[in-house]
Write an enzyme that holds these catalytic residues in place. Structure first.
Site, mmCIF file in Angstrom:
data_model
loop_
_atom_site.group_PDB
_atom_site.id
_atom_site.type_symbol
_atom_site.label_atom_id
_atom_site.label_comp_id
_atom_site.label_asym_id
_atom_site.label_seq_id
_atom_site.Cartn_x
_atom_site.Cartn_y
_atom_site.Cartn_z
ATOM 1 N N HIS A 173 31.881 28.641 -49.602
ATOM 2 C CA HIS A 173 31.414 28.709 -48.208
ATOM 3 C C HIS A 173 30.905 30.056 -47.784
ATOM 4 O O HIS A 173 31.468 31.045 -48.511
ATOM 5 C CB HIS A 173 32.320 28.169 -47.365
ATOM 6 C CG HIS A 173 32.207 27.905 -46.076
ATOM 7 N ND1 HIS A 173 31.972 28.722 -44.933
ATOM 8 C CD2 HIS A 173 31.842 26.498 -45.493
ATOM 9 C CE1 HIS A 173 31.689 27.875 -43.838
ATOM 10 N NE2 HIS A 173 31.740 26.734 -44.112
ATOM 11 N N ASP B 33 40.843 29.986 -50.966
ATOM 12 C CA ASP B 33 40.122 29.306 -49.630
ATOM 13 C C ASP B 33 40.704 27.578 -49.741
ATOM 14 O O ASP B 33 39.849 27.047 -50.561
ATOM 15 C CB ASP B 33 38.719 29.469 -49.734
ATOM 16 C CG ASP B 33 37.953 28.680 -48.507
ATOM 17 O OD1 ASP B 33 38.776 28.004 -47.802
ATOM 18 O OD2 ASP B 33 36.813 28.843 -48.477
ATOM 19 N N GLN C 128 39.120 23.099 -47.666
ATOM 20 C CA GLN C 128 38.892 21.579 -47.885
ATOM 21 C C GLN C 128 40.016 20.924 -48.730
ATOM 22 O O GLN C 128 39.994 19.788 -48.502
ATOM 23 C CB GLN C 128 37.537 21.687 -48.810
ATOM 24 C CG GLN C 128 36.293 21.950 -47.912
ATOM 25 C CD GLN C 128 36.168 20.954 -46.862
ATOM 26 O OE1 GLN C 128 36.430 20.018 -46.992
ATOM 27 N NE2 GLN C 128 35.568 21.529 -45.996
ATOM 28 N N LYS D 30 40.651 20.809 -40.387
ATOM 29 C CA LYS D 30 40.462 20.119 -41.449
ATOM 30 C C LYS D 30 41.713 19.265 -41.960
ATOM 31 O O LYS D 30 41.665 18.685 -43.101
ATOM 32 C CB LYS D 30 39.806 20.731 -42.412
ATOM 33 C CG LYS D 30 38.598 21.374 -42.145
ATOM 34 C CD LYS D 30 37.954 22.012 -43.036
ATOM 35 C CE LYS D 30 36.248 22.207 -42.760
ATOM 36 N NZ LYS D 30 35.511 23.125 -42.163
ATOM 37 N N CYS E 64 26.636 25.362 -45.097
ATOM 38 C CA CYS E 64 27.138 26.559 -45.098
ATOM 39 C C CYS E 64 27.338 27.055 -46.531
ATOM 40 O O CYS E 64 28.323 27.919 -46.947
ATOM 41 C CB CYS E 64 28.279 26.695 -44.395
ATOM 42 S SG CYS E 64 28.107 26.666 -42.564
#
Lengths: 153, 406
Positions: free
Chosen positions: B123, B200, B203, B226, B364
């Site tokens: 991202h 990261d 998600q 999220k 993104c």
């Protein structure tokens, strides 16, 4: 109040111009050109103009690029409507088109010279898509003002 | 152990709205998830009954708010299986968490020529902070490529990982492709080379159980929104030994022990990294979201979502010409696609007429779009509260798009 994009946005004229865009080509030695970019959706246009001086008449105008149906149809219809216009007439069209897509000009009520361009009269109901229709106009204006790159952000 | 989806859907008020006179189909869960009622009530409870600042007052309400705020930190700790609650730093979101590592660790530890390794499917929030650091520190940014299925090319990763690699900052699950990366294996390899690892997990956090001790990552970032929690709150997990050595990111209240004009001493973990009044209500909401997710359980969430992924992958093939972007063997229920001859934004507007929310654009992740040579794609990202009937509605809507753009 919701607005149906199939009847208000994706009208036959727009679908046709997206499929078979007018003036979708490069002008070999343009007097003016500029690149337009919409970073939000990745629409990317190049506008070419051939302006005859004195008088400032647009003898030829064309575009190339990649984008959604709205941006492509808008560029196609714009080039078709600008041919043979003077700079002054172009400014009037730019202004009217702008008010049209913001919902400030009602083609059925307010006097205008938009002609076929009034097919975009419903776009102000789709705020996220207004920039798709205006990108080519800003790029064209930038080209006339000798600005090389135009973005909608 | 099937989920009772209809009962679960009752927990999410936002699932029951109409768009264009049709029941909403919400397929934009990779952008943000809906919030169950318990999250809204937890936040409302704070605002209605014990609004006050944390760590400051001795009055009843402040103590109650502090207990709820720190209680949420404990929930995050257990959720991630961190060793200690002080390893949980509340931020505004994944982006701020990554920036915290870039500014606090990167700015003070990286030297010219040091390498930061990321991947082609990051991202923008895991690309741009490192580019900004590169400008400032002269470090080098290396990029692990992926193949046309959207899987990282592991042999390339092994080649790019050298003694110069100081940090591997890698996405666990790709937001635009759905790919689940083999982070555990990569972490082990990177540690073997002496690099630190930032995961990261923006998600991943709503779809897979995450155990930071098992992964052995050095840092891990995610956002509350999220994970069925509110916007405006995120988490940075960091190993205490590392966080202790890092200088503060922001200066201000709560992050100090004492202040004079001559010298300020900083607070201990985690407060050293939490300057200013935090997002108290949001942190409390995040705690409630974690309770909610755990009450369903990741085994059931995963099984349900894999069922949706398989059904959706098959169903979308009914749309003539549709091409899926991201077909990794290991992936979550993210269905990115292109319809040749139709721009993603036109698809997005047309399916919206049918009450369906999908994401269209570059998500993104512009380098991912560049890899596939497309300016934009459409993405249906599903969660456990979605249904196969909703997938059928998307397919029908896409067939109608084909009618408009034959």
């Amino acid at each position: 109040m919701s607005h149906d994009s199939r009847s208000e946005l994706y009208q036959q004229v727009i679908i046709e111009h997206n499929k078979n865009p007018k003036n979708f080509r490069k002008i070999p030695s343009p007097t003016h050109e500029a690149e337009g970019y919409n970073p939000l959706c990745g629409d990317h246009l190049h506008i070419y103009l051939h302006v005859k001086e004195p008088g400032g008449v647009i003898e030829d105008v064309s575009f190339e690029g990649d984008g959604c149906a709205i941006s492509k149809a808008s560029a196609s219809l714009m080039t078709a409507s600008l041919k043979g216009k003077t700079r002054q007439e172009t400014e009037v069209l730019f202004d009217q088109f702008h008010r049209l897509i913001k919902g400030e000009l009602r083609p059925d009520k307010d006097p205008n010279v938009l002609g076929k361009l009034s097919v975009f009269s419903g776009i102000w109901h789709f705020p996220a898509r207004v920039k798709c229709a205006s990108l080519c106009w800003h790029t064209m204006k930038g080209a006339l003002e000798k600005v090389k790159t135009v973005t909608t952000e | 152990m099937d989920l009772d989806i209809q009962r679960i859907r009752q927990d999410f008020p936002n699932l029951h709205v109409s768009v264009h006179g049709k029941p909403l189909v919400y397929f934009d869960n990779a952008a943000t998830t809906f919030k169950p009622r318990v999250v809204l009530e937890a936040m409302d409870g704070y605002y209605q009954k014990y609004t006050s600042n944390v760590h400051r007052g001795v009055h009843e309400l402040s103590e109650k708010a502090t207990a709820a705020y720190e209680g949420a930190r404990g929930k995050v700790q257990k959720f991630l299986n961190a060793r200690d609650a002080k390893e949980i730093i509340f931020t505004r979101g994944t982006t701020e968490s990554i920036n915290l590592v870039a500014y606090s660790y990167g700015r003070h530890s990286l030297k010219p020529g040091d390498e930061v390794l990321i991947s082609e499917m990051e991202h923008h929030s895991n690309i741009v902070p490192w580019q900004m650091l590169r400008e400032e520190k002269g470090c080098v940014l290396k990029v692990i490529p992926f193949n046309d299925q959207g899987e990282l090319i592991y042999s390339e990763f092994e080649k790019l990982l050298t003694a110069k690699t100081k940090l591997l900052s890698i996405v666990y699950i790709s937001n635009s492709l759905g790919t689940i990366n083999p982070v555990q294996k990569m972490i082990k390899a990177a540690h073997g080379r002496g690099a630190l690892i930032l995961v990261d997990a923006a998600q991943a956090v709503g779809h897979r159980r995450i155990d930071v001790q098992d992964l052995d990552c050095d840092f891990l970032a995610f956002s509350g929104h999220k994970l069925f929690g509110p916007t405006g709150v995120g988490v940075l997990y960091g190993k205490a030994g590392l966080l202790n050595k890092m200088p503060p990111f922001h200066g201000g209240g709560d992050m100090i022990s004492s202040v004079t004009f001559e010298k300020t001493t900083y607070n201990t973990l985690p407060y050293k990294f939490e300057a200013g009044t935090p997002a108290v209500a949001e942190v409390i909401g995040l705690g409630a979201a974690i309770d909610y997710v755990l009450s369903i359980g990741f085994d059931r969430i995963e099984a349900c979502e894999q069922g949706l992924l398989e059904y959706g992958t098959r169903a979308l093939q009914k749309v003539p010409g549709l091409r899926l972007i991201g077909t990794a063997k290991e992936k979550v229920a993210v269905l990115s696609f292109i319809l040749p001859g139709v721009h993603a934004h036109d698809i997005g507007t047309l399916v919206n007429d049918e009450g369906i929310a999908i994401r269209t654009g570059h998500h993104c992740t512009q380098p991912v779009m560049q890899h596939f040579g497309v300016p934009a794609s459409s993405r249906a990202s599903l969660s456990f509260y979605n249904t196969t009937a909703e997938i059928d509605r998307l397919v029908e809507a896409l067939l109608k798009v084909r009618e408009v753009f034959p």
